[in-house]
Design a protein around this motif. Structure first.
Motif, PDB file in Angstrom:
ATOM      1  N   TRP A 234       0.851  -1.204   0.000  1.00 58.13           N
ATOM      2  CA  TRP A 234       0.000   0.000   0.000  1.00 58.13           C
ATOM      3  C   TRP A 234       0.876   1.240   0.000  1.00 58.13           C
ATOM      4  CZ3 TRP A 234      -3.713  -1.049   4.771  1.00 58.13           C
ATOM      5  CH2 TRP A 234      -4.445  -2.231   4.546  1.00 58.13           C
ATOM      6  N   GLY A 235       1.944   1.184   0.814  1.00 63.86           N
ATOM      7  CA  GLY A 235       2.855   2.330   0.894  1.00 63.86           C
ATOM      8  C   GLY A 235       3.465   2.637  -0.476  1.00 63.86           C
TER       9      GLY A 235
ATOM     10  N   ALA B 110      -6.061  18.827  -4.082  1.00 63.52           N
ATOM     11  CA  ALA B 110      -7.306  19.512  -3.694  1.00 63.52           C
ATOM     12  C   ALA B 110      -8.485  18.555  -3.464  1.00 63.52           C
ATOM     13  CB  ALA B 110      -7.682  20.541  -4.757  1.00 63.52           C
ATOM     14  N   ALA B 111      -8.187  17.312  -3.058  1.00 63.69           N
ATOM     15  CA  ALA B 111      -9.279  16.354  -2.811  1.00 63.69           C
ATOM     16  C   ALA B 111      -9.891  16.586  -1.438  1.00 63.69           C
ATOM     17  CB  ALA B 111      -8.740  14.938  -2.901  1.00 63.69           C
ATOM     18  N   SER B 112     -11.180  16.269  -1.289  1.00 65.66           N
ATOM     19  CA  SER B 112     -11.802  16.396   0.034  1.00 65.66           C
ATOM     20  C   SER B 112     -11.502  15.134   0.836  1.00 65.66           C
ATOM     21  CB  SER B 112     -13.312  16.538  -0.127  1.00 65.66           C
ATOM     22  OG  SER B 112     -13.833  15.314  -0.588  1.00 65.66           O
ATOM     23  N   ALA B 113     -11.717  15.217   2.160  1.00 59.82           N
ATOM     24  CA  ALA B 113     -11.432  14.062   3.015  1.00 59.82           C
ATOM     25  C   ALA B 113     -12.262  12.866   2.563  1.00 59.82           C
ATOM     26  CB  ALA B 113     -11.728  14.401   4.467  1.00 59.82           C
ATOM     27  N   LEU B 114     -13.480  13.165   2.136  1.00 56.42           N
ATOM     28  CA  LEU B 114     -14.372  12.094   1.692  1.00 56.42           C
ATOM     29  C   LEU B 114     -13.804  11.381   0.458  1.00 56.42           C
ATOM     30  CD1 LEU B 114     -17.158  11.077   2.608  1.00 56.42           C
ATOM     31  CD2 LEU B 114     -18.110  12.352   0.670  1.00 56.42           C
ATOM     32  N   THR B 115     -13.331  12.175  -0.483  1.00 55.33           N
ATOM     33  CA  THR B 115     -12.772  11.591  -1.712  1.00 55.33           C
ATOM     34  C   THR B 115     -11.571  10.708  -1.380  1.00 55.33           C
ATOM     35  OG1 THR B 115     -13.151  13.828  -2.543  1.00 55.33           O
ATOM     36  CG2 THR B 115     -12.203  12.229  -4.091  1.00 55.33           C
ATOM     37  N   VAL B 116     -10.710  11.206  -0.478  1.00 50.16           N
ATOM     38  CA  VAL B 116      -9.521  10.427  -0.141  1.00 50.16           C
ATOM     39  C   VAL B 116      -9.925   9.118   0.527  1.00 50.16           C
ATOM     40  CG1 VAL B 116      -7.363  10.427   1.146  1.00 50.16           C
ATOM     41  CG2 VAL B 116      -8.155  12.518   0.109  1.00 50.16           C
ATOM     42  N   GLY B 117     -10.921   9.190   1.414  1.00 53.64           N
ATOM     43  CA  GLY B 117     -11.423   7.986   2.079  1.00 53.64           C
ATOM     44  C   GLY B 117     -11.984   7.003   1.056  1.00 53.64           C
ATOM     45  N   GLU B 118     -12.753   7.545   0.116  1.00 55.05           N
ATOM     46  CA  GLU B 118     -13.338   6.667  -0.912  1.00 55.05           C
ATOM     47  C   GLU B 118     -12.247   6.038  -1.772  1.00 55.05           C
ATOM     48  OE1 GLU B 118     -16.073   9.074  -3.059  1.00 55.05           O
ATOM     49  OE2 GLU B 118     -17.647   8.840  -1.542  1.00 55.05           O
ATOM     50  N   HIS B 119     -11.234   6.839  -2.047  1.00 57.38           N
ATOM     51  CA  HIS B 119     -10.123   6.320  -2.861  1.00 57.38           C
ATOM     52  C   HIS B 119      -9.491   5.116  -2.164  1.00 57.38           C
ATOM     53  CE1 HIS B 119      -6.072   6.067  -4.548  1.00 57.38           C
ATOM     54  NE2 HIS B 119      -6.573   6.634  -5.638  1.00 57.38           N
ATOM     55  N   PHE B 120      -9.283   5.237  -0.846  1.00 58.85           N
ATOM     56  CA  PHE B 120      -8.684   4.128  -0.095  1.00 58.85           C
ATOM     57  C   PHE B 120      -9.618   2.911  -0.138  1.00 58.85           C
ATOM     58  CE2 PHE B 120      -7.492   2.053   4.057  1.00 58.85           C
ATOM     59  CZ  PHE B 120      -6.217   1.658   3.645  1.00 58.85           C
ATOM     60  N   GLY B 121     -10.917   3.179   0.008  1.00 57.28           N
ATOM     61  CA  GLY B 121     -11.902   2.088  -0.051  1.00 57.28           C
ATOM     62  C   GLY B 121     -11.853   1.381  -1.406  1.00 57.28           C
ATOM     63  N   ASP B 122     -11.813   2.166  -2.483  1.00 55.65           N
ATOM     64  CA  ASP B 122     -11.763   1.574  -3.827  1.00 55.65           C
ATOM     65  C   ASP B 122     -10.477   0.791  -4.026  1.00 55.65           C
ATOM     66  OD1 ASP B 122     -14.126   2.772  -4.297  1.00 55.65           O
ATOM     67  OD2 ASP B 122     -13.303   4.454  -5.464  1.00 55.65           O
ATOM     68  N   PHE B 123      -9.417   1.372  -3.483  1.00 52.03           N
ATOM     69  CA  PHE B 123      -8.111   0.723  -3.608  1.00 52.03           C
ATOM     70  C   PHE B 123      -8.149  -0.665  -2.955  1.00 52.03           C
ATOM     71  CE2 PHE B 123      -3.796   0.265  -1.608  1.00 52.03           C
ATOM     72  CZ  PHE B 123      -3.076   0.066  -2.768  1.00 52.03           C
ATOM     73  N   LEU B 124      -8.728  -0.725  -1.749  1.00 56.35           N
ATOM     74  CA  LEU B 124      -8.798  -2.011  -1.037  1.00 56.35           C
ATOM     75  C   LEU B 124      -9.748  -2.990  -1.729  1.00 56.35           C
ATOM     76  CD1 LEU B 124      -8.876  -1.255   2.793  1.00 56.35           C
ATOM     77  CD2 LEU B 124      -6.939  -1.755   1.322  1.00 56.35           C
TER      78      LEU B 124
ATOM     79  N   GLY C  28      -6.364   2.247   8.430  1.00 53.02           N
ATOM     80  CA  GLY C  28      -6.328   3.156   7.275  1.00 53.02           C
ATOM     81  C   GLY C  28      -5.852   4.555   7.643  1.00 53.02           C
ATOM     82  N   LEU C  29      -5.645   4.821   8.942  1.00 52.62           N
ATOM     83  CA  LEU C  29      -5.345   6.184   9.409  1.00 52.62           C
ATOM     84  C   LEU C  29      -4.305   6.908   8.542  1.00 52.62           C
ATOM     85  CD1 LEU C  29      -5.719   8.381  11.603  1.00 52.62           C
ATOM     86  CD2 LEU C  29      -3.896   7.303  12.889  1.00 52.62           C
ATOM     87  N   MET C  30      -3.169   6.234   8.377  1.00 55.98           N
ATOM     88  CA  MET C  30      -2.077   6.876   7.656  1.00 55.98           C
ATOM     89  C   MET C  30      -2.401   7.072   6.175  1.00 55.98           C
ATOM     90  SD  MET C  30       1.640   5.240   7.674  1.00 55.98           S
ATOM     91  CE  MET C  30       1.681   4.267   6.186  1.00 55.98           C
ATOM     92  N   PHE C  31      -3.197   6.148   5.634  1.00 57.06           N
ATOM     93  CA  PHE C  31      -3.463   6.187   4.196  1.00 57.06           C
ATOM     94  C   PHE C  31      -4.595   7.140   3.826  1.00 57.06           C
ATOM     95  CE2 PHE C  31      -1.279   2.261   5.033  1.00 57.06           C
ATOM     96  CZ  PHE C  31      -0.303   2.274   4.058  1.00 57.06           C
ATOM     97  N   VAL C  32      -5.246   7.684   4.855  1.00 59.78           N
ATOM     98  CA  VAL C  32      -6.271   8.681   4.575  1.00 59.78           C
ATOM     99  C   VAL C  32      -5.771  10.059   5.006  1.00 59.78           C
ATOM    100  CG1 VAL C  32      -8.605   9.417   5.096  1.00 59.78           C
ATOM    101  CG2 VAL C  32      -8.136   7.009   4.734  1.00 59.78           C
TER     102      VAL C  32
END
Ligand code: PHE
Length: 486
Positions: A148-149, A163-177, A323-327
């Motif tokens: 992941w790193g 310029a992504a929102s926190a929500l977008t970054v969270g979703e990105h991590f979710g999609d990634f997983l 996921g803390l670090m990845f978000v």
């Protein structure tokens, strides 16, 4: 393998190099083992200390420490972790290195040597087997997270999070997983890096890696802390890390702190024994290990100071788990000037640190296989890598396809591996090591290996090893077990 057969034809040399155990069976002396295995240890004490440090500093300091501290309420967790580290984990790591410097072989062979010299049963070798098995399990999920790193270093560099929102970054991590293929790709890439480093052997691969990795880690982390102090909420982070609030702290937190102390110092997987075997003679083992522990702690605290100011400045929930670090990091760096550069640096740091640890997780079992199967290093590396790759794959599936499969009611396969290793196997192997070295190995032998340490240091260490460590580990394990079944 080159140098695998007994190299000395001359009978006098053979007498010198063969010893007899209590059954009057000939056993090989450390010197012989050393010659027979194409032994290539490190020449300097510094390389030994750096190697032990690079095994200690890894995902544990950056990823695991930050999310566990977040989950278990900050300062009380940090304090119990520090106590476990210096009163329990450090004495046991010293014990492991003592076995290594005495036995000069893989975990099993070094322990066999120690049992023979102390006229003990060879069943103690089970410690070595269990340690390697634990290392293998840890490595299989370690490569996944390190992958992941690696992926996130790439994402940050390509500016995905600008310029992504926190929500977008969270979703990105979710999609990634959610994509097993992507996760597998990155896990395989990281595993390949580990395979290359371990295949190069101890002196060339590891000896070189540590001289590059540690300075890089220190510089990058230094830059990131300064960055976080300037751009984040350092007050809130300090408050969280260093002031005592008992909200989320529970009895289980103590077990987690203990497990993390072993994990972060790489105790309980045979790394101390293996690296001890490569150490030059006459090193001050005790002081070296204490130095490594202090260094490891400083890196964890620096990592906390790099991550939490950013978490708090951006209203991210510190207890959100693995996921803390990845978000938090991509979100924060995506919204800050030069964030791409610093974000890429951050994940590069994670990968470099993880590589040193992954090598330390793999090396003990490679030594065991080389010595027992008598096969070349590269062959053993491939066998182990294949096993790790498959188990890692199962771990990857637990984030998507097997998401709803739960063991023991709550945990997915990834969490089962984490809990099984950090909360059960590491304490168990450490307990056995403490009992073996503290209570069973002959004290003269142990003292001989620690002769560079002052008497007071030696007796204090022995006291911690004989009484404090076993009873603390026992109590914590039993208490956690009772809670688990209640
Ligand atoms: N200590 C390493 C870390 O903190 C992990 C590790 C555990 C490495 C056990 C080797 C052995 O990330």
């Amino acid at each position: 393998m080159k140098g695998e057969s007994f190299p000395f034809r001359c009978p006098c040399a053979a007498t010198l190099l063969l010893h007899y155990n209590h059954d009057n069976k000939p056993v090989l002396s450390p010197l012989t083992l050393l010659a027979r295995n194409g032994f290539g240890g490190w020449k300097s004490r510094t390389t030994f200390v750096l190697a032990l440090s690079s095994s200690a500093v890894g995902l544990g300091n950056i990823w695991r420490f930050s999310y566990l501290t977040g989950e278990h309420g900050g300062a009380p967790f940090v304090i119990s972790y520090l106590l476990c580290l210096f009163l329990i984990a450090v004495p046991i790591l010293i014990a492991e290195v003592v076995i290594g410097t005495h036995g000069r072989g893989s975990p099993t062979v070094a322990i066999r040597w120690a049992t023979d010299r102390s006229l003990l049963s060879r069943n103690w070798m089970v410690i070595g087997v269990l340690a390697c098995f634990t290392g293998l399990l840890i490595l299989s999920y370690y490569t996944v997270v390190a992958g992941w790193g690696l992926a996130y270093a790439g994402f940050m560099a390509s500016g995905v999070f600008a310029a992504a929102s926190a929500l977008t970054v969270g979703e990105h991590f979710g999609d990634f997983l959610a994509s097993p293929r992507t996760l597998m790709y990155w896990q395989s890439l990281f595993l390949l890096m580990t395979v290359v480093a371990v295949s190069m052997g101890v002196r060339r691969g590891l000896g070189l890696l540590v001289w590059i990795a540690l300075p890089t880690i220190m510089v990058l982390l230094g830059v990131l802390v300064v960055f976080a102090v300037e751009n984040g909420d350092i007050k809130a982070a300090q408050e969280f890390l260093f002031s005592v609030k008992l909200m989320d702290f529970s009895a289980r937190s103590v077990l987690v702190a203990l497990g993390h102390a072993f994990f972060t110092l790489s105790v309980g997987v045979g790394a101390g024994i293996t690296y001890g075997a490569y150490a030059p003679d006459r090193i001050p083992v005790g002081r070296s290990v204490v130095a490594v522990a202090v260094f490891d702690t400083l890196i964890s605290i620096a990592a906390g100071l790099a991550i939490f100011p950013i978490v708090f400045a951006n209203n991210i929930e510190p207890s959100m788990g693995p996921g803390l670090m990845f978000v938090s990091i991509p979100y924060a760096f995506g919204n800050i000037m030069q964030g791409e550069l610093f974000g890429t640096l951050f994940f590069a740091l994670v990968v470099v640190a993880a590589l040193g640890s992954a090598v330390a997780l793999m090396e003990p079992i490679i030594r065991v296989l080389m010595q027992h199967l008598r096969r070349p290093r590269f062959f053993c590396v491939l066998v182990v890598a294949a096993f790790v790759w498959l188990l890692g794959f199962a771990c990857i599936l637990s984030f998507n396809i097997w998401q709803d499969e739960h063991w023991f009611g709550t945990w997915n396969f990834f969490e089962v591996l984490d809990v099984l290793t950090a909360d059960l196997l590491l304490p168990l192997v450490s307990l056995l090591t403490a009992v073996f070295v503290g209570w069973f190995m002959r004290v003269e032998i142990v003292r001989m290996e620690l002769y560079r340490e002052a008497r007071l240091f030696f007796w204090l260490w022995r006291f911690l090893l004989r009484y404090v460590a076993p009873s603390a580990i026992g109590v914590i394990l039993v208490a956690a077990g009772l809670r688990f079944y209640s």
